[in-house]
Scaffold this motif. Structure first.
Motif, short mmCIF file in Angstrom:
data_model
loop_
_atom_site.label_atom_id
_atom_site.label_comp_id
_atom_site.label_asym_id
_atom_site.label_seq_id
_atom_site.Cartn_x
_atom_site.Cartn_y
_atom_site.Cartn_z
N ARG A 19 -35.10 3.27 11.87
CA ARG A 19 -34.42 4.28 11.69
C ARG A 19 -33.06 4.22 12.43
NH1 ARG A 19 -36.92 9.99 12.51
NH2 ARG A 19 -34.88 10.23 11.78
N ASN A 53 -43.21 8.60 15.51
CA ASN A 53 -41.86 8.74 15.24
C ASN A 53 -41.08 7.75 15.73
OD1 ASN A 53 -41.64 9.36 17.92
ND2 ASN A 53 -41.64 11.53 17.60
N GLU A 54 -39.64 7.83 15.51
CA GLU A 54 -38.78 6.68 15.98
C GLU A 54 -38.71 6.53 17.61
OE1 GLU A 54 -36.12 10.34 16.25
OE2 GLU A 54 -37.64 9.45 15.01
N LYS A 119 -38.23 3.76 0.95
CA LYS A 119 -39.73 3.99 1.40
C LYS A 119 -40.29 2.70 1.27
CE LYS A 119 -40.64 8.77 0.12
NZ LYS A 119 -41.44 9.64 -0.65
N SER A 149 -40.84 7.36 4.80
CA SER A 149 -39.69 7.21 4.33
C SER A 149 -38.79 6.73 5.60
CB SER A 149 -38.97 8.78 3.98
OG SER A 149 -38.85 9.45 5.05
N ILE A 150 -37.31 6.50 5.22
CA ILE A 150 -36.46 6.07 6.30
C ILE A 150 -36.33 7.22 7.43
CG2 ILE A 150 -34.48 7.10 5.22
CD1 ILE A 150 -34.57 3.57 6.91
N ASP A 151 -36.58 8.34 7.03
CA ASP A 151 -36.55 9.45 7.94
C ASP A 151 -37.88 9.71 8.73
OD1 ASP A 151 -33.98 10.06 7.41
OD2 ASP A 151 -34.57 11.31 5.71
N ASP A 153 -40.56 10.56 7.22
CA ASP A 153 -41.92 11.50 6.62
C ASP A 153 -42.91 10.70 5.87
OD1 ASP A 153 -39.95 13.16 7.13
OD2 ASP A 153 -39.27 13.51 4.90
N SER A 302 -43.73 16.18 7.78
CA SER A 302 -42.37 15.89 8.26
C SER A 302 -42.43 16.48 9.81
CB SER A 302 -41.23 16.36 7.78
OG SER A 302 -41.26 16.21 6.31
N VAL A 304 -39.86 17.74 12.66
CA VAL A 304 -38.49 18.12 12.93
C VAL A 304 -38.27 18.83 14.33
CG1 VAL A 304 -37.73 18.46 10.62
CG2 VAL A 304 -38.72 20.58 11.87
#
Length: 320
Positions: A19, A53-54, A119, A149-151, A153, A302, A304
Motif C-alpha cells: 500500500r 491492515n497496512e 487485487k 484489494s490495493i486498499d 479491502d 472494508s 475506514v
C-alpha cells in the motif's frame, strides 16, 4: 501468494498487497519499510484466519483458546457455515464446510467481474466426500474466491453449483468475527427498524426499536431483508468496518456475553469483550438450486477511520 503449512501440516495461503513505501535515513544507512495489507486463509474450512491492515493491525478476532485441528472448527476468523446455519437434522452445527479440507483451484472457471484490477486472490474448491453424501446426499461444487484489494479491502465470492440429479436447498453464512476494542464501545448502524429472529427466544420475531444496535448483554439475532451495506463503529479504536453484501439477504449479529463465554471451552472467559460476529447470510429462506443451476454470494469488508462516519457514512448507508 505464499503457501505455507501450520503445525498440523494443513496448508495456508498468505496474500499481501503493498500500500506504499516509506524511507528514513539513520547512521548514514537508507532503511526502507514496505507497508502491506494482508490476509491468511486456511485450507481447513476454506477459512480466512487473519486480515491485517497496512499498519499490521489484526482486524479479525481469534480466541486464545481456539482449536486449530480438524474436525473442530476454529473459533475466530471467517468460518463458512454451509449447507446449514445452526443445528438441525443429522448435520453438525453450522454444516460441514468449515470442517473440511478445501483445495486450491489453479484454473477456475471464469468469474464475470469488473473489479479484479489491483487485487491479489486465491481460488478454493470444495466437493462432497463420500461421508458428506451419507449425511447430505447432494452433489455440489463450492468455489470460493478470496481477494485483497490495493486498499486492503477483503472480498469473498462464493459460487455453489448443483451437479446433482435433483434440486436441493441450503443455508449459508460468512460467520465473521470482527476484532473490537470493547463490545460496550461498539454500535451497528444500518439495521434499524428491521424485523429479526431472536435465537435466545426460539427464533421469535421482533422489530428492532433502537437507532443503532449496542451491546449490554448476550445478543443472538438474525436480521431479515437487511440492506446491502451496514457499518460497525468502534469508538475506542476510532475504526469503522463497512460490510457490503450481495445475494445474502440476512445479517446475523452475535456476542455470547459473560455467562455463555465462560461455558465455551474454546473461548476465554473475558474474550467476548474483544469480539463481535456480524454475518452476511441467507437463513430465513433457503436457497434452492435445480440441477445445473449456480448461486453466487458476495461479501466485502472494508476498514475506514471513524472520522469517515459522518456525512460520508450517512451517504453510504443511504445508498442501499
Amino acid at each position: 501468494m505464499e503457501v505455507t503449512k501450520d503445525w498440523n501440516g494443513i496448508e495456508q495461503v498468505v496474500l499481501r498487497v503493498p500500500r506504499g513505501a516509506s524511507a528514513r535515513v539513520r547512521c548514514h544507512c537508507l532503511l526502507c519499510s514496505l507497508a502491506v495489507a494482508a490476509f491468511d486463509i486456511s485450507l481447513h474450512g476454506g477459512q480466512v484466519i487473519s486480515w491485517r491492515n497496512e499498519r499490521g493491525e489484526e482486524l479479525l478476532f481469534t480466541s486464545s483458546k481456539a482449536i486449530f485441528k480438524p474436525p473442530k472448527a476454529m473459533r475466530g476468523g471467517i468460518p463458512i457455515c454451509f449447507p446449514q446455519f445452526g443445528k438441525c437434522g443429522g448435520l453438525e452445527q453450522h454444516g460441514f464446510a468449515r470442517n473440511k479440507i478445501w483445495s486450491i483451484e489453479r484454473d477456475p472457471p471464469a468469474l464475470k467481474t469488473d473489479d479484479n484490477d489491483g487485487k491479489v486472490s486465491v481460488d478454493l474448491l470444495l466437493k462432497p466426500s463420500d461421508d458428506d453424501l451419507k449425511c447430505w446426499p447432494h452433489c455440489f461444487e463450492f468455489r470460493l474466491k478470496v481477494s485483497l484489494s490495493i486498499d486492503g479491502d477483503l472480498t469473498m465470492i462464493s459460487r455453489i453449483r448443483n451437479i446433482n440429479g435433483k434440486a436441493f436447498s441450503f443455508s449459508i453464512a460468512y460467520h465473521t468475527y470482527l476484532s473490537v476494542s470493547d463490545i460496550s464501545e461498539v454500535r451497528i448502524e444500518g439495521l434499524e427498524t428491521l424485523d429479526y429472529l431472536d435465537n435466545l427466544h426460539q427464533r421469535e420475531r421482533f422489530t428492532e426499536q433502537g437507532d443503532a444496535i449496542t451491546f449490554e448483554t448476550e445478543v443472538d439475532r438474525i436480521y431479515l431483508s437487511a440492506p446491502s451495506v451496514i457499518a460497525v463503529l468502534d469508538h475506542e479504536k476510532k475504526r469503522t468496518f463497512i460490510i457490503k453484501k450481495g445475494g445474502l439477504p440476512d445479517v446475523v449479529v452475535w456476542n455470547p456475553w459473560e455467562k455463555k463465554a465462560k461455558s465455551m471451552a474454546d473461548l476465554g472467559d473475558d474474550e467476548y469483550k474483544q469480539m463481535l460476529c456480524v454475518d452476511a447470510a441467507a437463513i430465513e429462506r433457503s436457497i434452492t438450486l435445480k440441477p445445473g443451476e449456480e448461486w453466487t454470494g458476495r461479501l466485502e469488508l472494508s476498514e475506514v477511520a471513524s472520522s469517515y462516519c459522518s456525512d460520508q457514512l450517512d451517504h453510504l448507508l443511504g445508498v442501499m
